[in-house]
Scaffold this active site. Structure first.
Site, PDB file in Angstrom:
ATOM      1  N   ASP A  37       0.508  -1.590   0.207  1.00 33.77           N
ATOM      2  CA  ASP A  37      -0.051  -0.059   0.240  1.00 33.77           C
ATOM      3  C   ASP A  37       0.805   1.358   0.127  1.00 33.77           C
ATOM      4  OD1 ASP A  37       1.040  -0.390   2.315  1.00 33.77           O
ATOM      5  OD2 ASP A  37      -0.955   0.378   3.422  1.00 33.77           O
ATOM      6  N   HIS A 240      21.449   4.311 -21.163  1.00 33.05           N
ATOM      7  CA  HIS A 240      20.528   4.491 -20.399  1.00 33.05           C
ATOM      8  C   HIS A 240      20.413   3.281 -19.148  1.00 33.05           C
ATOM      9  CE1 HIS A 240      18.105   6.773 -22.775  1.00 33.05           C
ATOM     10  NE2 HIS A 240      19.275   7.378 -22.570  1.00 33.05           N
ATOM     11  N   ASP A 257      25.353  10.488 -15.660  1.00 31.55           N
ATOM     12  CA  ASP A 257      24.610  11.020 -16.469  1.00 31.55           C
ATOM     13  C   ASP A 257      23.565  11.705 -15.139  1.00 31.55           C
ATOM     14  OD1 ASP A 257      22.265  12.486 -17.786  1.00 31.55           O
ATOM     15  OD2 ASP A 257      22.726  11.078 -19.398  1.00 31.55           O
ATOM     16  N   ASP A 268      19.878  19.035 -16.890  1.00 33.20           N
ATOM     17  CA  ASP A 268      19.928  17.291 -17.232  1.00 33.20           C
ATOM     18  C   ASP A 268      21.783  17.387 -17.354  1.00 33.20           C
ATOM     19  OD1 ASP A 268      20.880  14.890 -18.580  1.00 33.20           O
ATOM     20  OD2 ASP A 268      18.953  15.753 -20.546  1.00 33.20           O
ATOM     21  N   HIS A 347      23.781   8.422 -31.313  1.00 31.67           N
ATOM     22  CA  HIS A 347      22.170   9.130 -30.167  1.00 31.67           C
ATOM     23  C   HIS A 347      22.116  10.736 -30.441  1.00 31.67           C
ATOM     24  CE1 HIS A 347      24.947  11.304 -27.308  1.00 31.67           C
ATOM     25  NE2 HIS A 347      24.933  10.395 -26.492  1.00 31.67           N
ATOM     26  N   HIS A 351      18.288  17.641 -26.643  1.00 30.63           N
ATOM     27  CA  HIS A 351      16.711  18.016 -26.944  1.00 30.63           C
ATOM     28  C   HIS A 351      16.812  18.539 -25.791  1.00 30.63           C
ATOM     29  CE1 HIS A 351      17.414  16.929 -22.692  1.00 30.63           C
ATOM     30  NE2 HIS A 351      18.455  15.481 -22.807  1.00 30.63           N
ATOM     31  N   HIS A 358      13.289  15.033 -21.041  1.00 27.60           N
ATOM     32  CA  HIS A 358      12.821  15.376 -22.621  1.00 27.60           C
ATOM     33  C   HIS A 358      12.050  16.784 -22.511  1.00 27.60           C
ATOM     34  CE1 HIS A 358      15.800  11.635 -22.493  1.00 27.60           C
ATOM     35  NE2 HIS A 358      16.375  12.193 -22.564  1.00 27.60           N
ATOM     36  N   GLU A 381      25.039  17.440 -26.036  1.00 30.01           N
ATOM     37  CA  GLU A 381      25.898  16.183 -25.637  1.00 30.01           C
ATOM     38  C   GLU A 381      26.092  15.059 -26.502  1.00 30.01           C
ATOM     39  OE1 GLU A 381      22.739  13.221 -23.444  1.00 30.01           O
ATOM     40  OE2 GLU A 381      21.144  15.482 -23.839  1.00 30.01           O
ATOM     41  N   TYR A 385      31.527   5.740 -27.699  1.00 32.34           N
ATOM     42  CA  TYR A 385      31.432   4.728 -27.034  1.00 32.34           C
ATOM     43  C   TYR A 385      32.078   3.354 -27.353  1.00 32.34           C
ATOM     44  CZ  TYR A 385      27.740   7.890 -25.863  1.00 32.34           C
ATOM     45  OH  TYR A 385      26.672   9.486 -24.796  1.00 32.34           O
ATOM     46  N   ARG A 403      30.627  10.755 -22.485  1.00 28.45           N
ATOM     47  CA  ARG A 403      29.906  11.424 -22.543  1.00 28.45           C
ATOM     48  C   ARG A 403      29.741  13.266 -22.004  1.00 28.45           C
ATOM     49  NH1 ARG A 403      25.686   8.813 -22.603  1.00 28.45           N
ATOM     50  NH2 ARG A 403      24.355   9.211 -20.912  1.00 28.45           N
ATOM     51  N   GLU A 405      27.632  16.692 -21.159  1.00 31.49           N
ATOM     52  CA  GLU A 405      26.312  17.371 -21.578  1.00 31.49           C
ATOM     53  C   GLU A 405      26.332  18.766 -20.301  1.00 31.49           C
ATOM     54  OE1 GLU A 405      22.868  14.905 -20.473  1.00 31.49           O
ATOM     55  OE2 GLU A 405      21.913  15.705 -21.868  1.00 31.49           O
TER      56      GLU A 405
END
Ligand SMILES: [Mn+2]
Length: 435
Positions: A37, A240, A257, A268, A347, A351, A358, A381, A385, A403, A405
């Site tokens: 709950d 991700h 990230d 971000d 990628h 964004h 996003h 960003e 890789y 990366r 960003e």
């Protein structure tokens, strides 16, 4: 802080964008059970929050397009016994006095009141195909109204998507919104600095995550804007990755990230740094290539630049650099044309950023990449890789994932980097990690 006046102005502006005879319906988020709950931490629906600043679940905003642009709120009733358990509620009186609504009803009266509000209207605007409960509520109201047609009731006959209109409003940030985003960015910068400083004392990815969350929380970001990504070595090559449960290997890079959420506005940020505080020659080569691309991408941001130009600029630099390092071979123009960079950079350049990490808003208008305009906020960003699974790459580059960003506001004359205070150059990062 965003003033009640600003929320009222947004509601009026939205109503004025709808055709005469329309009505818009925007539901609050619901509480969601996590297990047993116990609920997930409540996060208000971004569209609803943008128009009300109201943070309770079980609510529904109705906007009527007429001369006076009426705002009507359905929300929970005051109930001392329940408030004893779950906290104070604004109630209907509060909706009128504190939120400036023109009318307020208990949420339990939607089935009775909504058909009356819809009666005589021609179009209903809401976020199509997002919320089955809302669609059911609207359909039930239409069934009720259709039962009254013989009495002369006019039933709305158009269902229209509200999101393109509201998305366009949310895409352009007000000064008050930018202040909140600056705060989210500043706190997130502190969190990344703390992670860099503390890394040498830590053994697992989740301990870096803990440092981030500690800094977010103690500076007033009551939530993360999204699950932090903390990936060491090969995990940095998973875009991700959120398991965050592997050991931190001295000699590997770690990619973080992560961004905090301040009053529902997101930051971000991504930084990549060596666990042991010192880049190896190979790590440094890849890192500085990504950084060169990112700096060129950010430098280009100004009003009028088409959305995809940042990506084009960065793809060229990354491709040239991969050739210079011998990871790609051939003519740069041809390699760009045949997307030879894709195994290493798969990628987009970034964004929109705002209430959602996003954020909403179109990237193409009438089939063309839209030009940047003042008040838009975007991330820049780029990444590389070099997974060991990519064929034909010398072993010395394996498991290097980078990366970088930052969050960028388009201004009248160019841009402002909200996250500029966070170290990004190799020397700066190594110096911070030595402290
Ligand atoms: Mn991002």
């Amino acid at each position: 802080m965003i003033s009640q006046q600003e929320y009222q102005t947004r509601r009026n502006q939205l109503a004025k964008k709808l055709p005469e005879g329309s009505i818009a319906i925007i539901p609050a988020a619901r509480e969601v059970l996590r297990n047993g709950d116990a609920h997930y931490r409540f996060r208000q629906d971004s569209n609803f929050y943008y128009l009300t600043g109201f943070n309770e679940p079980d609510a529904l905003l109705v906007l009527i397009r007429d001369e006076s642009s009426q705002s009507i709120l359905f929300s929970r009733t005051r109930n001392p016994a329940e408030e004893q358990w779950t906290g104070k509620r604004l109630g209907q009186d509060g909706a009128l006095s504190e939120l400036g609504m023109h009318a307020a009803f208990p949420i339990g009266s939607v089935a009775e009141e909504l058909p009356k509000l819809l009666s005589g209207k021609s179009a209903i605007y809401y976020a199509l195909a997002r919320n089955p409960d809302l669609e059911k509520t609207i359909m039930q109201s239409l069934v009720t109204l259709k039962g009254q047609v013989r009495r002369g009731v006019k039933v709305p006959d158009q269902l229209c998507d509200l999101e393109p209109i509201l998305g366009e409003m949310r895409l352009f940030k007000s000064d008050a919104e930018l202040d909140l985003m600056r705060r989210a960015a500043t706190i997130s910068v502190k969190a990344h600095e703390q992670a860099m400083r503390r890394c040498k004392h830590l053994e697992h990815e989740y301990q870096l995550e803990a440092e981030l969350i500690y800094e977010f929380s103690r500076h007033g970001c009551r939530s993360v804007a999204y699950d932090p990504i903390v990936g060491c070595g090969e995990n940095a090559c998973i875009l991700h990755y959120t398991d965050n449960n592997k050991p931190l290997h001295r000699g590997s890079l770690v990619l973080i990230d992560a961004g905090g959420e301040y009053e529902n506005y997101a930051a971000d940020i991504t930084r990549t740094f060596p666990v042991n505080g010192k880049f190896s020659p190979e790590q440094k080569s890849i890192y500085e290539l990504v950084l060169k691309a990112q700096k060129a991408g950010i430098a280009a941001v100004k009003p009028g630049l088409p959305w995809n130009a940042v990506q084009q600029i960065m793809i060229r630099i990354l491709t040239e650099g991969l050739c210079a390092l011998g990871i790609l071979q051939g003519d740069v123009d041809e390699l760009v044309a045949k997307e030879a960079y894709k195994p290493f950079y798969m990628h987009n350049s970034g964004h929109w950023l705002g209430l959602d990490v996003h954020d909403c808003g179109l990237y193409k208008v009438h089939g063309e990449w839209r030009p940047l305009e003042p008040g838009m906020v975007l991330t820049v960003e780029p990444g590389l890789y070099i997974s060991s699974t990519i064929p034909g790459v010398d072993k010395r580059w394996w498991d290097i994932g980078v990366r970088i960003e930052d969050d960028v506001v388009v201004t009248k004359t160019g841009h402002e980097v909200l996250t500029a205070a966070l170290p990004v150059d190799v020397d700066e990062i190594e110096a911070l990690m030595r402290d």
